[in-house]
Design a protein around this motif. Structure first.
Motif, short mmCIF file in Angstrom:
data_model
loop_
_atom_site.label_atom_id
_atom_site.label_comp_id
_atom_site.label_asym_id
_atom_site.label_seq_id
_atom_site.Cartn_x
_atom_site.Cartn_y
_atom_site.Cartn_z
N ASP A 33 -8.06 -2.56 -9.03
CA ASP A 33 -7.05 -3.43 -9.64
C ASP A 33 -6.18 -4.14 -8.60
O ASP A 33 -5.33 -4.95 -8.94
CB ASP A 33 -6.17 -2.66 -10.62
CG ASP A 33 -5.30 -1.60 -9.94
OD1 ASP A 33 -5.32 -1.46 -8.70
OD2 ASP A 33 -4.59 -0.89 -10.69
N GLY A 34 -6.38 -3.82 -7.32
CA GLY A 34 -5.64 -4.46 -6.24
C GLY A 34 -4.20 -4.02 -6.10
O GLY A 34 -3.46 -4.54 -5.27
N GLN A 35 -3.77 -3.03 -6.89
CA GLN A 35 -2.37 -2.60 -6.89
C GLN A 35 -2.06 -1.48 -5.92
O GLN A 35 -0.90 -1.20 -5.65
CB GLN A 35 -1.95 -2.18 -8.30
CG GLN A 35 -2.04 -3.31 -9.30
CD GLN A 35 -1.12 -4.46 -8.92
OE1 GLN A 35 0.06 -4.27 -8.68
NE2 GLN A 35 -1.68 -5.66 -8.83
N SER A 36 -3.08 -0.81 -5.43
CA SER A 36 -2.84 0.28 -4.48
C SER A 36 -3.88 0.24 -3.37
O SER A 36 -4.89 -0.45 -3.46
CB SER A 36 -2.83 1.64 -5.20
OG SER A 36 -4.04 1.84 -5.88
N LEU A 37 -3.59 1.01 -2.34
CA LEU A 37 -4.39 0.99 -1.13
C LEU A 37 -4.66 2.43 -0.72
O LEU A 37 -3.77 3.27 -0.75
CB LEU A 37 -3.58 0.27 -0.04
CG LEU A 37 -4.21 -0.07 1.27
CD1 LEU A 37 -5.29 -1.12 1.08
CD2 LEU A 37 -3.15 -0.62 2.21
N ALA A 38 -5.90 2.72 -0.35
CA ALA A 38 -6.26 4.03 0.18
C ALA A 38 -6.64 3.86 1.64
O ALA A 38 -7.02 2.77 2.08
CB ALA A 38 -7.43 4.63 -0.60
N TYR A 39 -6.50 4.92 2.41
CA TYR A 39 -6.87 4.90 3.82
C TYR A 39 -7.17 6.33 4.27
O TYR A 39 -6.84 7.29 3.58
CB TYR A 39 -5.77 4.27 4.69
CG TYR A 39 -4.45 4.99 4.59
CD1 TYR A 39 -4.14 6.04 5.45
CD2 TYR A 39 -3.51 4.64 3.62
CE1 TYR A 39 -2.93 6.71 5.35
CE2 TYR A 39 -2.31 5.30 3.54
CZ TYR A 39 -2.02 6.33 4.38
OH TYR A 39 -0.83 7.01 4.28
N GLU A 40 -7.79 6.45 5.43
CA GLU A 40 -8.12 7.75 6.00
C GLU A 40 -7.13 8.06 7.11
O GLU A 40 -6.79 7.20 7.93
CB GLU A 40 -9.53 7.74 6.57
CG GLU A 40 -9.95 9.05 7.16
CD GLU A 40 -11.33 8.99 7.79
OE1 GLU A 40 -11.59 9.80 8.68
OE2 GLU A 40 -12.14 8.11 7.40
N SER A 41 -6.63 9.30 7.12
CA SER A 41 -5.74 9.74 8.18
C SER A 41 -5.84 11.24 8.33
O SER A 41 -5.82 11.96 7.33
CB SER A 41 -4.29 9.36 7.85
OG SER A 41 -3.41 9.75 8.90
N GLU A 42 -5.98 11.68 9.53
CA GLU A 42 -6.04 13.11 9.87
C GLU A 42 -7.10 13.85 9.05
O GLU A 42 -6.91 14.96 8.60
CB GLU A 42 -4.67 13.76 9.68
CG GLU A 42 -3.62 13.15 10.58
CD GLU A 42 -2.27 13.77 10.41
OE1 GLU A 42 -1.84 14.44 11.37
OE2 GLU A 42 -1.65 13.57 9.34
N GLY A 43 -8.23 13.19 8.83
CA GLY A 43 -9.36 13.81 8.14
C GLY A 43 -9.24 13.83 6.62
O GLY A 43 -10.08 14.43 5.95
N ASP A 44 -8.21 13.20 6.06
CA ASP A 44 -8.01 13.17 4.59
C ASP A 44 -7.91 11.73 4.11
O ASP A 44 -7.60 10.82 4.87
CB ASP A 44 -6.72 13.90 4.21
CG ASP A 44 -6.83 15.41 4.37
OD1 ASP A 44 -7.89 15.97 4.02
OD2 ASP A 44 -5.85 16.02 4.82
N LEU A 45 -8.11 11.55 2.80
CA LEU A 45 -7.88 10.25 2.17
C LEU A 45 -6.49 10.26 1.57
O LEU A 45 -6.06 11.23 0.97
CB LEU A 45 -8.91 10.00 1.06
CG LEU A 45 -10.34 9.84 1.54
CD1 LEU A 45 -11.26 9.65 0.33
CD2 LEU A 45 -10.47 8.68 2.49
N TRP A 46 -5.81 9.16 1.73
CA TRP A 46 -4.44 9.03 1.22
C TRP A 46 -4.38 7.84 0.30
O TRP A 46 -5.05 6.87 0.46
CB TRP A 46 -3.46 8.83 2.37
CG TRP A 46 -3.43 9.98 3.31
CD1 TRP A 46 -4.33 10.26 4.31
CD2 TRP A 46 -2.49 11.04 3.35
NE1 TRP A 46 -3.99 11.40 4.97
CE2 TRP A 46 -2.85 11.91 4.40
CE3 TRP A 46 -1.35 11.33 2.63
CZ2 TRP A 46 -2.13 13.04 4.73
CZ3 TRP A 46 -0.64 12.46 2.95
CH2 TRP A 46 -1.02 13.31 3.99
#
Length: 84
Positions: A71-84
């Protein structure tokens, strides 16, 4: 430093094409690495129409591989081996 260069790393474009999220990567002696440059480790979002850039995350841990939700309203990314 002559051997430390910051470049655009992973890039994601929002479903409507209005925003692009990106992380930075670095090169040491020609080898690509995830940066460890404090605030440079954060994901940024640029409005492709205006060129306005906003920092989307905070902290010093490296954040890579941003991706927009369908929906373009949120963003996920990888950090310290986890998805946020």
């Amino acid at each position: 430093e002559a051997v430390r260069v910051r470049t655009i790393g992973h890039v994601a474009v929002s479903p409507d094409g209005r925003l692009a999220a990106f992380s930075l990567s670095g090169h040491y002696f020609g080898f690509p690495v995830v940066p460890r440059f404090g605030d440079d480790n954060n994901v940024r979002v640029v409005d492709v129409r205006t060129g306005e850039i906003r920092q989307a995350t905070s902290g010093t841990a490296a954040k890579v591989r941003p991706v927009f939700a369908p929906d373009g309203q949120s963003l996920a990314y990888e950090s310290e081996g986890d998805l946020w």
